[in-house]
Design a protein around this motif. Sequence first.
Motif, short mmCIF file in Angstrom:
data_model
loop_
_atom_site.label_atom_id
_atom_site.label_comp_id
_atom_site.label_asym_id
_atom_site.label_seq_id
_atom_site.Cartn_x
_atom_site.Cartn_y
_atom_site.Cartn_z
N LEU A 1 61.00 74.25 21.31
CA LEU A 1 61.45 75.27 22.35
C LEU A 1 63.15 74.23 22.85
O LEU A 1 64.04 75.17 23.32
N LEU A 2 62.64 73.55 22.61
CA LEU A 2 63.75 72.32 23.88
C LEU A 2 64.84 72.35 22.92
O LEU A 2 66.25 72.13 23.61
N ALA A 3 64.71 72.04 21.42
CA ALA A 3 66.22 72.30 20.59
C ALA A 3 66.84 73.60 21.01
O ALA A 3 67.97 73.56 20.86
N VAL A 4 66.26 74.48 20.66
CA VAL A 4 66.57 75.92 20.72
C VAL A 4 67.46 76.03 22.10
O VAL A 4 68.35 76.73 22.75
N LEU A 5 66.31 75.40 23.58
CA LEU A 5 67.37 75.55 25.00
C LEU A 5 68.80 75.04 24.73
O LEU A 5 69.44 75.15 25.10
N LEU A 6 68.57 73.63 23.87
CA LEU A 6 69.89 72.74 24.73
C LEU A 6 70.40 73.21 23.44
O LEU A 6 71.58 72.74 23.47
N VAL A 7 70.23 73.09 22.03
CA VAL A 7 71.47 73.27 20.97
C VAL A 7 71.04 74.58 19.84
O VAL A 7 71.77 75.19 20.21
N LYS A 8 69.89 74.71 19.15
CA LYS A 8 69.78 75.31 18.01
C LYS A 8 68.58 75.16 17.95
O LYS A 8 67.83 74.11 17.12
N GLY B 1 72.68 83.46 21.97
CA GLY B 1 73.72 83.12 21.49
C GLY B 1 73.06 81.51 20.75
O GLY B 1 73.45 81.40 19.43
N HIS B 2 71.87 80.35 21.03
CA HIS B 2 71.29 79.32 20.14
C HIS B 2 70.47 79.74 19.60
O HIS B 2 70.03 79.02 18.61
N THR C 1 65.61 89.97 20.58
CA THR C 1 66.23 88.89 20.76
C THR C 1 67.41 89.26 21.56
O THR C 1 67.20 87.95 22.52
N GLY C 2 68.19 89.79 21.14
CA GLY C 2 69.50 89.77 22.76
C GLY C 2 70.15 89.76 21.89
O GLY C 2 71.93 89.53 22.87
#
Lengths: 194, 184
Positions: free
Chosen positions: A24-31, B66-67, B148-149
């Motif tokens: 989750l953190l990886a998606v929140l911060l980068v990808k 977008g992430h 997902t938007g």
Amino acid sequence: MKDFFFQEIWSWRAGGLALGAAFLLAVLLVKPIGVSTQFVIADGIVWNLFSDTIVTPDASAKHGYRSPNPYLNKSGGKYAKHIAEPLSYGLVFVLAMIAGGFAARRLQNPTAVEAPPAAAPDKLAAFDPPSPQRCLAAFAGGLLVLFGARLAGGCTSGHMMSGMMQTSLSGYLFALGAFAAAVPTALLLYGREG
Amino acid sequence: MKIVLALILGFGFGFILQKVGAATPRKIVDMLRLKDLHLMKAILLGIGSSSLVLFLLLALGLIDPGHLSVKSSYVGVIVGGLILGLGWAIAGFCPGTGLVGLGAGRRDALFFVAGGLLGAWLYILRHGQLQTTFLFQELGGKATLATTGNPKFTALLPGLPPLLIAGGIAVVFIIIAWKLPDKT
């Protein structure tokens, strides 16, 4: 808290929540997290050391580089770019993973991890410490795993975990394929007992 | 800044994989031969909990869609998954856990990573021929079940609230994690 870091293995609850937090953190911060692409990049970096033509700058390409190899030239030279400029997020991420494994291992009680749980040797006795045949099997398995991952466009991290987290169709298809082959193979190789 | 994040997130991920036992081939093989489901439970809880929070944050507008990065679905995803599964059972490592095992000082992980580099290289050489075959026939493209938007990805169930779909699947995953026996 100290015990938590020194424990040999986390409970499935703690481990599962920690895994979830990492993805989750990886998606929140980068990808989303992915690993197997970096095996391609690492190969390309070595190849590029011995070849002047495998990756060349090309201002007209989307990512500024191109390659005569169709795979490295894919997506507007994205892989070619990461080969030519290796200090990328993805490669540093997987190198840091190796360091994370090293640190976690150093904090574990060595006897607790090395010694087989049962006193009598079992079918997986060749795993710890790894025998020469075991190392050959790991090599052959690695070859299949990365060939398969590149054909699928991702591995256990990118497709299965990151993919199913986003409810992506490819994640379910991939997990289906992976377990459909892995479970019968493991049962055939080692059986259920011992 | 991105490189610093790569260091922190990668280190944390590697640390966790080792601590959860995913980089120990014995644990992987015991999961695959349905003997010790500890890891399976952790994986299901990991996917379920992250998915639940991700779609909650998306619904609240607290995360940039977008992430997200959804991979394409084509025949090769299944065939590649089968080949990977075969190697996974033989080696007891997948790409990420092989690297972590290498960091943890396992000799078999070193062999796994060497084999992996060779396998990836063989794929690099073969992709050109494979990309025109049935393996790259589309099976839905970049699709998700829940909306997902992010306009780049197709939603397969666009009429339903995304949190309901993703949250429902997540809850099922977590319940299965809870119900599965640890050792069989």
